[in-house]
Design a protein around this motif. Structure first.
Motif, PDB file in Angstrom:
ATOM      1  N   GLN A 208       0.696  -1.089  -0.116  1.00  0.00           N
ATOM      2  CA  GLN A 208       0.247  -0.015  -0.251  1.00  0.00           C
ATOM      3  C   GLN A 208       0.774   0.985   0.045  1.00  0.00           C
ATOM      4  O   GLN A 208       2.076   1.423  -0.990  1.00  0.00           O
ATOM      5  N   SER A 209       1.188   2.665   0.981  1.00  0.00           N
ATOM      6  CA  SER A 209       1.512   3.116   1.134  1.00  0.00           C
ATOM      7  C   SER A 209       3.013   2.871   1.608  1.00  0.00           C
ATOM      8  O   SER A 209       4.182   4.277   1.508  1.00  0.00           O
ATOM      9  N   GLN A 210       3.335   1.525   2.086  1.00  0.00           N
ATOM     10  CA  GLN A 210       4.242   1.773   3.424  1.00  0.00           C
ATOM     11  C   GLN A 210       5.490   0.690   2.042  1.00  0.00           C
ATOM     12  O   GLN A 210       5.617  -0.043   1.565  1.00  0.00           O
ATOM     13  N   LEU A 211       6.353   1.444   2.625  1.00  0.00           N
ATOM     14  CA  LEU A 211       8.292   1.183   2.586  1.00  0.00           C
ATOM     15  C   LEU A 211       8.221  -0.527   2.488  1.00  0.00           C
ATOM     16  O   LEU A 211       7.933  -1.005   4.248  1.00  0.00           O
ATOM     17  N   TRP A 212       7.540  -1.772   1.983  1.00  0.00           N
ATOM     18  CA  TRP A 212       7.552  -2.869   2.998  1.00  0.00           C
ATOM     19  C   TRP A 212       9.065  -3.634   2.444  1.00  0.00           C
ATOM     20  O   TRP A 212      10.593  -4.276   3.379  1.00  0.00           O
ATOM     21  N   GLY A 213       9.815  -3.575   0.870  1.00  0.00           N
ATOM     22  CA  GLY A 213      11.583  -3.813   1.311  1.00  0.00           C
ATOM     23  C   GLY A 213      11.958  -2.838  -0.395  1.00  0.00           C
ATOM     24  O   GLY A 213      10.980  -2.583  -0.596  1.00  0.00           O
ATOM     25  N   LEU A 214      12.364  -3.351  -1.027  1.00  0.00           N
ATOM     26  CA  LEU A 214      13.631  -3.775  -1.671  1.00  0.00           C
ATOM     27  C   LEU A 214      13.986  -4.775  -2.837  1.00  0.00           C
ATOM     28  O   LEU A 214      13.865  -5.680  -2.602  1.00  0.00           O
TER      29      LEU A 214
ATOM     30  N   GLN B 120       3.869  -5.302  -8.342  1.00  0.00           N
ATOM     31  CA  GLN B 120       2.699  -6.582  -9.195  1.00  0.00           C
ATOM     32  C   GLN B 120       3.077  -7.274  -7.425  1.00  0.00           C
ATOM     33  O   GLN B 120       2.186  -7.764  -6.855  1.00  0.00           O
ATOM     34  N   LEU B 121       4.156  -7.206  -6.712  1.00  0.00           N
ATOM     35  CA  LEU B 121       5.079  -7.416  -5.480  1.00  0.00           C
ATOM     36  C   LEU B 121       4.182  -7.372  -4.361  1.00  0.00           C
ATOM     37  O   LEU B 121       3.767  -7.929  -3.927  1.00  0.00           O
ATOM     38  N   GLY B 122       4.252  -5.837  -4.690  1.00  0.00           N
ATOM     39  CA  GLY B 122       3.855  -5.060  -3.912  1.00  0.00           C
ATOM     40  C   GLY B 122       2.311  -5.709  -3.022  1.00  0.00           C
ATOM     41  O   GLY B 122       1.699  -5.966  -2.163  1.00  0.00           O
ATOM     42  N   ILE B 123       1.414  -5.558  -4.649  1.00  0.00           N
ATOM     43  CA  ILE B 123       0.358  -6.220  -4.452  1.00  0.00           C
ATOM     44  C   ILE B 123       0.189  -7.436  -4.045  1.00  0.00           C
ATOM     45  O   ILE B 123      -0.882  -8.057  -3.124  1.00  0.00           O
ATOM     46  N   ALA B 124       0.976  -8.340  -4.228  1.00  0.00           N
ATOM     47  CA  ALA B 124       0.960  -9.251  -3.895  1.00  0.00           C
ATOM     48  C   ALA B 124       1.147 -10.035  -2.828  1.00  0.00           C
ATOM     49  O   ALA B 124       0.757 -10.751  -1.653  1.00  0.00           O
ATOM     50  N   VAL B 125       2.572  -9.294  -1.897  1.00  0.00           N
ATOM     51  CA  VAL B 125       3.002  -9.369  -0.437  1.00  0.00           C
ATOM     52  C   VAL B 125       1.418  -8.776   0.446  1.00  0.00           C
ATOM     53  O   VAL B 125       1.116  -9.212   1.029  1.00  0.00           O
ATOM     54  N   HIS B 126       0.790  -7.896   0.285  1.00  0.00           N
ATOM     55  CA  HIS B 126      -0.382  -7.232   0.456  1.00  0.00           C
ATOM     56  C   HIS B 126      -1.539  -8.018   0.934  1.00  0.00           C
ATOM     57  O   HIS B 126      -1.901  -8.554   1.064  1.00  0.00           O
ATOM     58  N   GLN B 127      -1.797  -9.153  -0.765  1.00  0.00           N
ATOM     59  CA  GLN B 127      -3.207 -10.462  -0.904  1.00  0.00           C
ATOM     60  C   GLN B 127      -2.102 -11.182   0.149  1.00  0.00           C
ATOM     61  O   GLN B 127      -3.270 -11.589   0.964  1.00  0.00           O
TER      62      GLN B 127
ATOM     63  N   LEU C 131      -3.079  -9.978   3.288  1.00  0.00           N
ATOM     64  CA  LEU C 131      -4.130 -10.007   4.245  1.00  0.00           C
ATOM     65  C   LEU C 131      -4.775 -11.265   4.259  1.00  0.00           C
ATOM     66  O   LEU C 131      -5.891 -11.093   5.100  1.00  0.00           O
ATOM     67  N   LEU C 132      -4.858 -12.136   3.166  1.00  0.00           N
ATOM     68  CA  LEU C 132      -5.276 -13.790   3.265  1.00  0.00           C
ATOM     69  C   LEU C 132      -5.123 -14.310   4.380  1.00  0.00           C
ATOM     70  O   LEU C 132      -5.867 -14.382   5.059  1.00  0.00           O
ATOM     71  N   GLU C 133      -4.110 -14.540   4.616  1.00  0.00           N
ATOM     72  CA  GLU C 133      -3.012 -14.764   5.697  1.00  0.00           C
ATOM     73  C   GLU C 133      -4.192 -14.670   7.106  1.00  0.00           C
ATOM     74  O   GLU C 133      -4.199 -15.242   7.992  1.00  0.00           O
ATOM     75  N   LYS C 134      -3.843 -13.152   7.299  1.00  0.00           N
ATOM     76  CA  LYS C 134      -4.935 -12.730   8.511  1.00  0.00           C
ATOM     77  C   LYS C 134      -5.882 -12.965   8.228  1.00  0.00           C
ATOM     78  O   LYS C 134      -6.546 -13.069   9.655  1.00  0.00           O
ATOM     79  N   LEU C 135      -6.435 -12.711   7.339  1.00  0.00           N
ATOM     80  CA  LEU C 135      -7.497 -13.012   6.986  1.00  0.00           C
ATOM     81  C   LEU C 135      -8.640 -14.205   7.452  1.00  0.00           C
ATOM     82  O   LEU C 135      -9.344 -14.535   8.325  1.00  0.00           O
ATOM     83  N   GLN C 136      -7.760 -14.784   7.005  1.00  0.00           N
ATOM     84  CA  GLN C 136      -8.252 -16.801   7.099  1.00  0.00           C
ATOM     85  C   GLN C 136      -7.974 -17.425   8.733  1.00  0.00           C
ATOM     86  O   GLN C 136      -8.701 -17.488   9.513  1.00  0.00           O
ATOM     87  N   ALA C 137      -6.964 -16.045   9.240  1.00  0.00           N
ATOM     88  CA  ALA C 137      -6.990 -16.732  10.838  1.00  0.00           C
ATOM     89  C   ALA C 137      -7.600 -16.294  11.214  1.00  0.00           C
ATOM     90  O   ALA C 137      -9.115 -16.754  12.917  1.00  0.00           O
TER      91      ALA C 137
ATOM     92  N   GLU D 149     -12.631  -4.421   2.104  1.00  0.00           N
ATOM     93  CA  GLU D 149     -11.477  -3.450   0.775  1.00  0.00           C
ATOM     94  C   GLU D 149     -10.229  -4.570   0.446  1.00  0.00           C
ATOM     95  O   GLU D 149     -10.319  -4.356  -0.236  1.00  0.00           O
ATOM     96  N   ALA D 150      -9.977  -5.309   1.436  1.00  0.00           N
ATOM     97  CA  ALA D 150      -8.871  -5.907   1.066  1.00  0.00           C
ATOM     98  C   ALA D 150      -9.807  -7.360  -0.115  1.00  0.00           C
ATOM     99  O   ALA D 150      -9.328  -6.861  -1.032  1.00  0.00           O
ATOM    100  N   GLU D 151     -11.092  -7.845   0.186  1.00  0.00           N
ATOM    101  CA  GLU D 151     -11.931  -8.313  -0.818  1.00  0.00           C
ATOM    102  C   GLU D 151     -11.936  -7.695  -1.821  1.00  0.00           C
ATOM    103  O   GLU D 151     -11.884  -7.814  -3.273  1.00  0.00           O
ATOM    104  N   LEU D 152     -12.047  -6.669  -1.689  1.00  0.00           N
ATOM    105  CA  LEU D 152     -12.659  -5.651  -3.064  1.00  0.00           C
ATOM    106  C   LEU D 152     -10.674  -5.305  -3.792  1.00  0.00           C
ATOM    107  O   LEU D 152     -11.302  -5.502  -5.259  1.00  0.00           O
TER     108      LEU D 152
END
Length: 884
Positions: free
Chosen positions: A149-155, A181-188, A191-197, A338-341
């Motif tokens: 999203q708007s935060q730096l995750w890595g390089l 695309q990697l940022g979107i995949a990381v976020h997804q 989110l999926l891991e968090k939402l599933q748990a 929002e994550a689902e959308l």
């Protein structure tokens, strides 16, 4: 001098097909990134695909341990994934806290930018940063940020370790798309891991709580004591829940409430729901409460409302407590929705990308069974099967078929073998094949990408148009090469035919000039010599232009004295300058090393063209040559900036932009005063470019040519100024003295202090009577007598009868040519003579043929008497040194 460095950018246009292929590859990588929800798999797939895409030595994915809105000076991270090429050592799982990465992270976080260093050794990194990268064997680096999203995750960090590398805009842009695309995949994935748990946990809690509530409700019917215990237990459980729980009666009054520990809402006890809900939402909730109490069944629905100034989505669960009361469980599901959308949008985008690809995408097992058609692009192989009964009508109908049954056998077997190889090695395989269907030839290309231990993704493209274009281009190249060869052969033949009689004309004129003549006769002879020399210059220009045009001209590297070269040019042209009373001078800046390595012959040719033109077009004033250092490239190379300025007539604006085109002259009118072929500047431009330089001209306020970005115009309003840059090698005085190649005088003459001429047996092999006469007379002038052979057979016979010290051998002779005769002599066990080629074939390949045949030197016709003297003197020195 204050000379600033050149800043040049060579931008290459990428044709549409290359752009499409690149975009397809990026889309393919994006597809693979989104095919897994496992974060580690996503990261490894990204690293491997970037490694393959850029052909680099190492790709790292660096993840921050603590992601905060503002980086601290002790921001740490870890290299979590890498893709490397042997034998580079691994950096995986190393925790990096370094000033270089901290500064890099800060730059990309603030600007959402990238870091690209083409050459670590020439960058302005401090010693600490340079040492850090050198330890990792890094020559060039490219760093792209990855944002969750708007935060730096890595390089994403790309290393080139074998050599510096110029990162192309297309590569940077492609890697930025992959990073998105990697940022979107990381976020997804997160989110999926968090939402599933969260889903599993909350559902288990709710079911447990509902079960407890039902038990408590049943217990209340039995005992008041049990009711108090049950209520205490219920409150304890509910207080631990993150949801808002309200106990509400049928009329909508709140009897009790349970808030999450982090919620700052006030307790709505004894308040009506209408104080918190809009009328439409209130009506629905009251109706649902009544239904839950009436049916004794759990009721679930969701609604949206503005809460604390923000639109939120809530999930409402209502369960009956008794015949008059119910529990209302309110859960904020805004983030989940929002994550689902976002996930749905990503899937839609990915699907659109896949459908936009014209290729056929198939998921296939390693044994050839087609499992799924992802994108049914056009494919012709389905129509090339030998058995029509097994042929599916459409690509999507091929699911469940083995490719052995629906494709040509050889193509199918090769694809299965490549699929197995891709799975075993983890490396994408390529397959190109050709087949004929209904008298139509098709070409296709398949990329076979490993998916798992048993399946691959096959992307099939129709490359028929490209192949047909390549075939047409190959034919066109063959025709062009044939035409160029014919042209070269024609020019070489014409040069030979012209040089043969010219040798007689210029040779006799030179001999005649050395006799006693009247002043008028001397003027006539000089006119003959000057005209012949002019014709020879024209022939040489045409041959040079032909070699440049065909790409056959190559430069030589040898040591030479720059001052001597320019001095020899000025001496050679001084007669022309003095005839016009022109001041011809040169200036070499003191910081220029005079001993350099390069092609002095071609550099002299450039000077002769430019200075000769300056004298030709200047009636009074001066011609000045200036040599300055443009920049030092490294310890062994420098770039010179050379100018030739005159005070002549200048060049009009309508002609200046055509000067460097072939056969173009500053004055092309029918009444023009100045002659020439119009090839001199074209040849000079090509020679400058072969020396890694550029050439331009400034005259009467106009500029033409390719000038460096740091060059500044002097606003020349009279005369002309030609500028050019060249790159030369430099070396120390010790290296010059120890060089194997001796430095020669750049005037072309050599000092000869031979006091006594030793007796030399000379054989002249020449079939042309005029050339025989010229050569024998020149040799006689030098004090030598030569025997004459009219063809190669006579040469062999005369060599067999007696030994010769020196043979002057014509290349083209009847019976046996000079090359064949030389090879036969070299195979003999008799004493070996010096053999010098005398030929009207003046091309470099002709010289090489003579050397390869065993000749010692090469003299192109017409041959001045000085060349005969030089050859004999050189031979004499070697004979004397051998005897001594």
């Amino acid at each position: 001098m204050d000379l600033r460095p050149i800043t040049t950018q060579n931008l290459s246009d990428i044709d549409y097909s290359a752009q499409l292929a690149w975009s397809n590859f990026i889309a393919s990588i994006a597809l693979q990134i989104h095919q897994s929800s496992n974060l580690q798999t996503i990261l490894q797939t990204t690293a491997d695909q970037v490694h393959q895409l850029l052909g680099c030595d190492r790709v790292l994915i660096y993840q921050l341990n603590h992601i905060t809105p503002h980086l601290t000076s002790h921001q740490k991270g870890q290299i979590v994934v890498e893709s490397i090429s042997d034998p580079r050592f691994s950096l995986i799982n190393q925790v990096v806290c370094d000033q270089y990465l901290e500064s890099g992270l800060l730059a990309v976080d603030q600007d959402h930018n990238f870091i690209a260093i083409n050459d670590i050794s020439s960058s302005n990194l401090n010693s600490c940063d340079a040492d850090f990268l050198n330890q990792a064997q890094v020559k060039a680096i490219l760093v792209i940020p990855v944002f969750n999203q708007s935060q730096l995750w890595g390089l994403i960090i790309v290393h080139n370790c074998t050599a510096p590398r110029s990162w192309q805009p297309q590569e940077i842009d492609g890697l930025q798309q992959i990073a998105i695309q990697l940022g979107i995949a990381v976020h997804q994935a997160s989110l999926l891991e968090k939402l599933q748990a969260e889903k599993e946990n909350l559902e288990a809690q709710v079911q447990a709580r509902i079960s407890e509530l039902e038990k408590i409700n049943q217990t209340l019917l039995d005992s008041e004591a049990n009711l108090r215990v049950s209520e205490l237990r219920q409150r304890t459980i509910l207080e631990a829940m993150p949801d808002l729980i309200l106990q509400v009666d049928l009329d909508g009054y709140c009897l009790d409430s349970f808030f999450p520990s982090t919620d700052n809402q006030f307790a709505p006890i004894q308040h009506h729901l209408l104080e918190f809900l809009p009328p439409d939402l209130l009506q629905r909730q009251l109706e649902t409460i009544a239904k839950a109490i009436a049916t004794k069944e759990l009721q679930v629905y969701s609604h949206q409302l503005f809460k604390f100034g923000k639109l939120v989505t809530e999930e409402i669960r209502i369960v009956a407590v008794n015949d008059k009361e119910a529990l209302v469980i309110v859960r904020d599901i805004t983030d989940r929705q929002e994550a689902e959308l976002a996930l749905q949008k990503s899937e839609t985008t990915t699907r659109a990308i896949i459908h936009a690809i014209p290729d056929l995408l198939i998921r296939m097992r390693q044994d050839g069974l087609q499992m799924e058609v992802i994108n049914a692009g056009a494919i012709h192989c389905l129509h090339a099967v030998t058995n029509p009964d097994t042929k599916p009508d459409r690509p999507q109908d091929s699911v469940g078929y083995n490719i052995i049954d629906i494709m040509p056998l050889a193509i199918a077997q090769e694809r299965i073998a490549l699929a197995q190889l891709a799975i075993s090695t983890g490396i994408t395989q390529k397959q190109e094949y050709k087949f004929i269907d209904q008298d139509q030839t098709y070409y296709e290309k398949a990329r076979i990408v490993p998916l798992n231990h048993n399946e691959v993704l096959v992307a099939v493209s129709d490359i028929s148009d490209r192949k047909q274009a390549e075939i047409a281009l190959a034919k066109a190249i063959e025709i062009a090469e044939s035409a160029a060869k014919s042209k070269s052969e024609f020019l070489a033949n014409m040069s030979h035919e012209i040089r043969t009689p010219m040798n007689g004309v210029l040779g006799m004129a030179e001999l005649l000039a050395n006799t006693y003549l009247t002043e008028e006769q001397q003027d006539i002879v000089q006119t003959i010599k000057d005209s012949g020399d002019t014709l020879l210059v024209i022939i040489n220009d045409i041959l040079d232009f032909s070699k440049i045009e065909s790409g056959m001209l190559e430069l030589e590297d040898h040591p030479f004295d720059l001052n001597n070269l320019i001095t020899s040019v000025c001496k050679l042209l001084s007669k022309q300058a003095l005839s016009k009373n022109l001041d011809l001078k040169y200036v070499i800046f003191p910081d220029i090393p005079l001993k350099v390595i390069g092609d002095s012959t071609r550099l002299r040719q450039i000077f002769l063209n430019l200075v000769g033109n300056a004298i030709k077009f200047t009636e009074n004033g001066s011609v000045i040559i200036t040599v300055a250092k443009h920049k030092t490239l490294n310890n062994s190379h420098l770039e010179l900036l050379i100018s030739v300025k005159d005070t002549g007539i200048g060049i009009n604006s309508d002609r200046i932009h055509q000067l460097f085109h072939p056969f173009t002259q500053a004055d092309s009118s029918i009444s023009r005063k100045f002659g020439g072929t119009g090839l001199g500047l074209t040849i000079s431009k090509s020679l400058v470019e072969l020396m890694d330089g550029t050439i331009w001209v400034e005259s009467l306020g106009n500029i033409s040519g390719n000038f460096p970005g740091d060059w500044h115009s002097l606003s020349n309003t009279h005369g002309s100024s030609f500028y050019f840059t060249i790159r030369l090698k430099t070396f120390s005085e010790t290296e010059i003295q120890s060089s194997i190649i001796p430095l020669k005088s750049e005037s072309g003459s050599q000092q000869s202090n031979v006091i006594a001429k030793p007796p030399i047996k000379i054989l002249l092999a020449e079939d042309n009577p005029v050339n025989q006469k010229v050569a024998t007379m020149m040799l006689r002038k030098l004090g030598y007598i030569a025997d004459i052979a009219n063809n190669g057979l006579e040469v062999l016979a005369m060599v067999e009868q007696q030994s010769y010290d020196l043979i002057l051998m014509d290349m083209q002779m009847p019976e046996i040519d000079g090359l064949t005769a030389t090879k036969i002599i070299r195979q003999s066990d008799k004493p070996q003579p010096w053999i010098i080629a005398l030929t009207a074939n003046a091309l470099e390949q002709d010289r090489q043929l003579c050397i390869d045949a065993g000749m010692n030197d090469f003299l192109p016709k017409p041959i001045p008497i000085q060349d005969f003297n030089r050859i004999i003197s050189e031979f004499s020195r070697q004979v004397l040194s051998h005897l001594g």
